[in-house]
Design a protein around this motif. Sequence first.
Motif, PDB file in Angstrom:
ATOM      1  N   PRO A  99       0.802  -1.113  -0.162  1.00 51.11           N
ATOM      2  CA  PRO A  99      -0.042  -0.075   0.104  1.00 51.11           C
ATOM      3  C   PRO A  99       0.765   1.523  -0.030  1.00 51.11           C
ATOM      4  CG  PRO A  99      -0.190  -1.015   2.087  1.00 51.11           C
ATOM      5  CD  PRO A  99       0.850  -1.956   1.372  1.00 51.11           C
ATOM      6  N   ASN A 103      -3.110   2.517   3.314  1.00 52.82           N
ATOM      7  CA  ASN A 103      -4.425   1.833   3.275  1.00 52.82           C
ATOM      8  C   ASN A 103      -4.718   0.422   2.788  1.00 52.82           C
ATOM      9  OD1 ASN A 103      -7.041   1.507   3.359  1.00 52.82           O
ATOM     10  ND2 ASN A 103      -7.924   2.992   1.681  1.00 52.82           N
ATOM     11  N   SER A 106      -6.338  -1.139  -0.517  1.00 52.68           N
ATOM     12  CA  SER A 106      -5.965  -0.929  -1.658  1.00 52.68           C
ATOM     13  C   SER A 106      -5.064  -2.416  -2.062  1.00 52.68           C
ATOM     14  CB  SER A 106      -4.947   0.252  -2.073  1.00 52.68           C
ATOM     15  OG  SER A 106      -3.749  -0.009  -0.832  1.00 52.68           O
ATOM     16  N   THR A 107      -4.751  -3.272  -1.100  1.00 55.03           N
ATOM     17  CA  THR A 107      -4.030  -4.277  -1.614  1.00 55.03           C
ATOM     18  C   THR A 107      -4.742  -5.521  -1.021  1.00 55.03           C
ATOM     19  OG1 THR A 107      -2.861  -4.312   0.701  1.00 55.03           O
ATOM     20  CG2 THR A 107      -1.595  -3.364  -0.947  1.00 55.03           C
TER      21      THR A 107
END
Length: 189
Positions: A99, A103, A106-107
């Motif tokens: 990330p 955050n 997002s991954t």
Amino acid sequence: VDIPMQFSGALLLMGLGFLALPLGIHLADPATGRADFAWLFLSYVLQGVGELLISPVGYAMIGRLAPRQYQGVMMGSWMLVTGLASLFAGDFSGMVAQPVDGNALSTNAAYATLFTQLAVGSLVMGAALFALLRRRGPLNAEAQDRTAAVGQVFPPELVARVRFQARVVDPRDLGMRLQELTHGERVFT
């Protein structure tokens, strides 16, 4: 307990441990993308038990089954492969997107895919090994028949002595060593 069956169970436990992670990601908090700690804990417990079924048992199996003159090399090879696997695991984990903004959301998709693939691979290999082990019944019976045949040809105390001194497991090796011993050749150093 049968050692190959322990390996099969370990692979199945590892697969379940990997499967807990994408499930935890799927049930993660939608706002932050963070999963509950219980999923990580469950994964560690399952994989830890799986590791305990493989590593020390495999190391002891090499010590028991390898010929005496190759035991050091075989045990060193086991540790070398374990070390290389850890090295490659670190390299492969660096391939997953990290990330950038801090955050976790997002991954999550990339990690869920990776852990699902690892889970499927472990579960398939564990199930395949289990299926192969279920079919090997006649092979065990054949090996026991060979051992019984060797015991009928040679005196039982000689068979026990050769088995103990040479750590012979395979009945074919046992028969060969007994033949060498009875012909006056020195078998043990």
